[in-house]
Write an enzyme that holds these catalytic residues in place. Sequence first.
Site: not given
Ligand code: DGL
Length: 283
Positions: A165, A199, A17-18, A80, A201
């Site tokens: 984050e 997402c 993931d990012s 992600c 996150h």
């Molecule tokens: N967690 C990621 C997603 O599912 C990326 C969130 C991000 O880095 O902007 O899209």
Amino acid sequence: MTLKVLSQDPGPIGVFDSGYGGLTVLRELRKQLPQYDYLYLGDNARAPYGTRSFDVVYRYTRQAVAYLFQQGCQLVILACNTASAKALRTIQQNDLPQWDAQRRVLGVIRPTAEAVGLLTQTGHVGILATSGTILSQSYELEIQKLHPRLKVVGQACPLWATLVENFETDSPGAEYFVGKDLHSLLSQDALIDTVILGCTHYPLLLPLLEKLTPKDIRLINQGKYVSLSLQDYLQRHPEMERRCTKHGSCRYLTTESPSVFDATASHFMDAHIESRHTDLNTD
Ligand code: DGL
């Protein structure tokens, strides 16, 4: 980009993931498929990806997948949505055949799109995701292929991954932005009964989201559906299942400082985590 000779030995399942978001998927994978070994990679130093261009997301994701392959992973999950929307197909079609056609990279959009058809009663579905995922229209396209009768609308939430984050999941600022984007989504279609958290996150904002969402609307946390889909995939592909080691271990890599990652990840995973630093910008 060419890779060193890759080992054919079995290895851990790579989860990328990012940043921290993929931990919400990893947690479910470890719950439902605890026998496997996992190697998590968070590109925290370059997160968020959500507002980055197609080319940049592809380049960063390709570096991450190549790195995980070099660490011995035979199978990598892009935990992600942004990377799944913007890089998965190109990696599968252009890079894998050159690197090692036996290896696999799977994303999170398809399993979630499959599940949503069984969960909605009204047939009206909302998507909350990064700007990149919304602009790609990946969810709309996948859902239309699988469940053509569903009506889908999306809302970009450009700040949510940044809030996560930065560990701002229950501040008044978070409440303002989450409430605003949620309202924009729901006001597009009064019949929405199911909202995909598109997402990885966003499940980290669940307490706030549950507080702000009307009780008759279901929020879909995709980790569970990704795990079920992986379980099904490994049953259907015994040749790949044999290439995944099984000692129940989990290791963590981050492109940020490990001490920063460990404090936040330990909180999100409810476990003590010790990560190792790595650099990815290799091409
Ligand atoms: N967690 C990621 C997603 O599912 C990326 C969130 C991000 O880095 O902007 O899209």
